[in-house]
Motif scaffolding. Structure first.
Motif, short mmCIF file in Angstrom:
data_model
loop_
_atom_site.label_atom_id
_atom_site.label_comp_id
_atom_site.label_asym_id
_atom_site.label_seq_id
_atom_site.Cartn_x
_atom_site.Cartn_y
_atom_site.Cartn_z
N LEU B 85 1.51 6.28 10.49
CA LEU B 85 2.31 5.60 9.48
C LEU B 85 3.79 5.69 9.84
O LEU B 85 4.18 6.48 10.68
CB LEU B 85 2.08 6.26 8.11
CG LEU B 85 0.62 6.35 7.68
CD1 LEU B 85 0.45 7.35 6.57
CD2 LEU B 85 0.13 5.00 7.23
N TYR B 86 4.60 4.87 9.16
CA TYR B 86 6.04 4.89 9.44
C TYR B 86 6.65 6.19 8.95
O TYR B 86 6.58 6.52 7.77
CB TYR B 86 6.72 3.72 8.73
CG TYR B 86 6.21 2.39 9.19
CD1 TYR B 86 6.47 1.94 10.48
CD2 TYR B 86 5.46 1.58 8.37
CE1 TYR B 86 5.99 0.73 10.93
CE2 TYR B 86 4.97 0.36 8.81
CZ TYR B 86 5.25 -0.06 10.09
OH TYR B 86 4.77 -1.25 10.52
N HIS B 87 7.29 6.92 9.86
CA HIS B 87 7.77 8.26 9.53
C HIS B 87 8.93 8.24 8.53
O HIS B 87 9.06 9.12 7.71
CB HIS B 87 8.23 8.98 10.79
CG HIS B 87 7.11 9.23 11.74
ND1 HIS B 87 6.81 10.46 12.25
CD2 HIS B 87 6.17 8.40 12.25
CE1 HIS B 87 5.75 10.38 13.01
NE2 HIS B 87 5.35 9.13 13.04
N ASP B 88 9.78 7.22 8.65
CA ASP B 88 11.01 7.24 7.86
C ASP B 88 10.80 6.83 6.40
O ASP B 88 11.62 7.12 5.55
CB ASP B 88 12.05 6.31 8.48
CG ASP B 88 12.53 6.84 9.81
OD1 ASP B 88 12.43 8.06 10.01
OD2 ASP B 88 12.98 6.04 10.64
N MET B 89 9.70 6.13 6.15
CA MET B 89 9.54 5.57 4.80
C MET B 89 9.04 6.62 3.82
O MET B 89 8.31 7.54 4.18
CB MET B 89 8.53 4.43 4.83
CG MET B 89 9.12 3.14 5.32
SD MET B 89 7.86 1.86 5.34
CE MET B 89 8.40 0.85 3.99
N ASP B 93 7.51 3.95 -1.29
CA ASP B 93 8.01 2.70 -0.70
C ASP B 93 6.96 2.09 0.21
O ASP B 93 6.77 0.87 0.24
CB ASP B 93 9.28 2.96 0.11
CG ASP B 93 10.45 3.27 -0.78
OD1 ASP B 93 10.32 3.06 -2.00
OD2 ASP B 93 11.48 3.74 -0.26
N TYR B 94 6.30 2.97 0.95
CA TYR B 94 5.30 2.48 1.89
C TYR B 94 4.15 1.78 1.14
O TYR B 94 3.75 0.69 1.50
CB TYR B 94 4.76 3.64 2.73
CG TYR B 94 3.66 3.20 3.65
CD1 TYR B 94 3.94 2.35 4.72
CD2 TYR B 94 2.35 3.56 3.42
CE1 TYR B 94 2.94 1.90 5.54
CE2 TYR B 94 1.34 3.10 4.23
CZ TYR B 94 1.64 2.28 5.29
OH TYR B 94 0.64 1.81 6.10
N TYR B 97 5.19 -1.51 -0.10
CA TYR B 97 5.22 -2.48 1.01
C TYR B 97 3.81 -2.99 1.32
O TYR B 97 3.58 -4.19 1.46
CB TYR B 97 5.87 -1.79 2.21
CG TYR B 97 5.68 -2.44 3.55
CD1 TYR B 97 6.21 -3.70 3.81
CD2 TYR B 97 5.02 -1.77 4.58
CE1 TYR B 97 6.06 -4.27 5.06
CE2 TYR B 97 4.86 -2.33 5.82
CZ TYR B 97 5.38 -3.59 6.06
OH TYR B 97 5.23 -4.14 7.30
#
Lengths: 234, 311
Positions: B85-89, B93-94, B97
């Motif tokens: 998964l996207y680390h920064d999110m 929020d994820y 999205y």
């Protein structure tokens, strides 16, 4: 098309969640601001010529840094597997990311509006070329973004993506200054390929369809290349 | 529901999946088993439209994956191995999205996210960046991601890896629960998990299907013989052998260990009929002392080892 918007929104906010946007914008403003005002008072002319002369070279460095993570990072952490198994096409992904990068470039250009405003207080500024320059800057930024996105789709390593993007953008910027190496017969083609000439034309305030067409073609080639690169991966 | 025919995938010259065929019915929970590198993940990736097959066809709900990838992707929920998964999110929020991309109505988004957060137990990490989560929580966020659109087919690649035993039980419960109405495909190499959750098991080895069926049929299929273990005191091997060999159905009697006090014997019998009462009667008639007497059960482990080691 709605998927493009969702991906755009996510990528654009990702720039501001991580420190990338702030760092890139600061460096861009620092470099352009310094070079512009360092010589501005020597020339003693109320125009943005030096700013626009410098812009393609600065863009060639800054834009690959903006675009390098767009696809490489997905390939590296494997999140492409999650993204591409949701109902989106390669086209949606590429377009969404491309538009996010263009939007960041616009956000980066907004603070530079302080330059023409400052200049207009000091002398008679001709707003035509200024507006032209900004329009051209957006086109140039979009073209370089497409190139950078293509470089990013080639590799899972962000640094390699940056270097490939930089190499192509730099070549596009400088190619018309290297023409003396080339035989006479190829001159016409290669001078047309140079991004700088087309940008400077627009920055003079002349909006010519050939210049616009050039930037749109570069965008198209870059994005199509990214599409092919992604297609090859799976 | 899902129909796979002659599915093949080459990576350069390496054949990862070799002409496999299978059908999955609606409401079935299918376990895909196999040793590392057997082609489980590759098969799942082709099913979800992430990889393009080298040849062969996949049909899901009558839709061919060549022509209707987008429609098929809408039917599927997929949790890749190790949930990348996207680390920064932030988790919230994820999921928002994902809800947007999955085209969930805007007034349904928040209730759906809340419902999934309850189901997967991620309420306390909703406002954390995904990169800071432990592996188990990441896995749960991935599970929430896969279930977002309430898909008809759920594909889970090693869903319980990295979870603690309590969480594993919970996740299995969730899978069983969802599996009542949805079709689920799970890949795993934890055999007890497959046995506990799946209606049907497909074992893959070196890109080929080597077994396909329910756990019961697999067990029958793999066992040809019944094996019993005896541990006796006050007995010598010779007499034990002669006494037990007299029984109908006993094929061989072998000595495992023999010490002064104890004798370990293995009895191999034909699978038809249960010989245990007869064996016990013989022992009762002698003055041997019985310390241990058990029948070796064919576990999924044994079957798995047998099927995947032969080639």
């Amino acid at each position: 098309m709605r998927q493009v918007a969702h991906i755009f929104r996510k990528e654009f906010s990702a720039y501001f969640i991580s420190p990338i946007a702030y760092i890139v914008i600061s460096i861009f403003l620092l470099v352009t601001g310094w070079f512009f005002f360092a010589t501005f008072f020597l020339f003693n002319q109320a125009n943005l010529r030096t700013f626009y002369t410098l812009l393609p070279v600065v863009f060639a460095f800054v834009i690959p840094a903006i675009t390098m993570r767009l696809i490489s990072e997905e390939l590296n952490i494997g999140s492409d597997e999650i993204l591409l198994t949701m109902p989106v096409t390669y086209g949606d992904v590429i377009l969404g990311k491309f538009l996010a990068s263009v939007a960041l470039i616009m956000a980066m250009l907004i603070p530079t509006l302080a330059y023409p405003l400052t200049v207009s207080f000091m002398g008679q500024l001709d707003w035509g070329p200024v507006v032209g320059g900004y329009v051209g800057a957006v086109f140039l930024g979009a073209a370089f973004s497409a190139v950078g996105l293509f470089a990013s789709a080639l590799t899972r390593n962000q640094i390699i993506a940056f270097i490939i993007g930089l190499a192509i953008c730099f070549t596009l910027t400088l190619i018309d200054k290297m023409l003396f190496f080339l035989p006479q017969s190829l001159l016409g083609v290669f001078s047309y390929l140079g991004a700088d000439v087309h940008f400077q034309n627009i920055a003079k305030g002349i909006i010519d369809s050939r210049d616009i067409l050039y930037f749109i073609s570069v965008c198209f080639v870059g994005l199509f290349g990214a599409h092919i690169a992604l297609n090859q991966k799976y | 529901m899902i129909h796979v025919e002659n599915l093949t995938k080459y990576y350069a010259h390496l054949c990862a999946v070799d002409q496999i065929n299978f059908d999955i019915q609606k409401g079935e929970i299918l376990g895909l088993l196999g040793p590392n590198g057997a082609g489980k993940t590759t098969t799942l990736r082709m099913l979800t439209g992430y990889l393009q097959p080298s040849s062969g066809s996949i049909n899901i709900k009558g839709l061919s994956i060549d022509k209707h990838v987008l429609k098929i992707k809408k039917l599927l929920g997929y949790l890749p191995e190790s949930a990348p998964l996207y680390h920064d999110m932030l988790v919230f929020d994820y999921l928002k999205y994902v809800a947007a991309i999955r085209e969930i109505d805007s007034d349904q988004k928040l209730p759906r996210i809340r419902q999934l957060a309850d189901l997967c137990g991620i309420n306390e990490v909703m406002s954390k960046p995904i990169g800071e989560l432990s592996k188990g929580y990441k896995q749960r966020v991935g599970l929430a991601h896969a279930m977002m659109s309430d898909p008809e087919v759920l594909v889970l690649d090693e869903p319980t890896s990295g979870l603690d035993p309590n969480q594993i039980v919970e996740i299995r419960k969730i899978i069983k629960e969802i599996g009542k109405e949805k079709t689920i495909i799970i890949s795993t190499h934890i055999l007890s998990e497959a046995e506990a959750t799946c209606d049907r098991i497909v074992i893959i080895n070196q890109g080929k299907i080597v077994a396909d069926g329910s756990t019961e049929t697999l067990k029958q299929f793999a066992s040809g013989k019944n094996i019993m273990h005896l541990c006796l005191q006050n007995a010598d091997f010779k007499t034990v052998e002669t006494n037990l060999s007299k029984l109908d159905g006993v094929e061989s009697v072998t000595r495992i260990t023999e010490t002064d006090s104890e004798l370990d014997v293995r009895l191999t019998c034909q699978s038809a009929g249960d010989l245990r009462p007869d064996v016990y009667r013989i022992i009762k008639d002698t003055d041997w002392i019985l310390l241990d007497f058990h029948q070796e059960t064919q576990t999924l482990e044994n079957i798995f080892r047998k099927l995947t080691k032969e080639s």
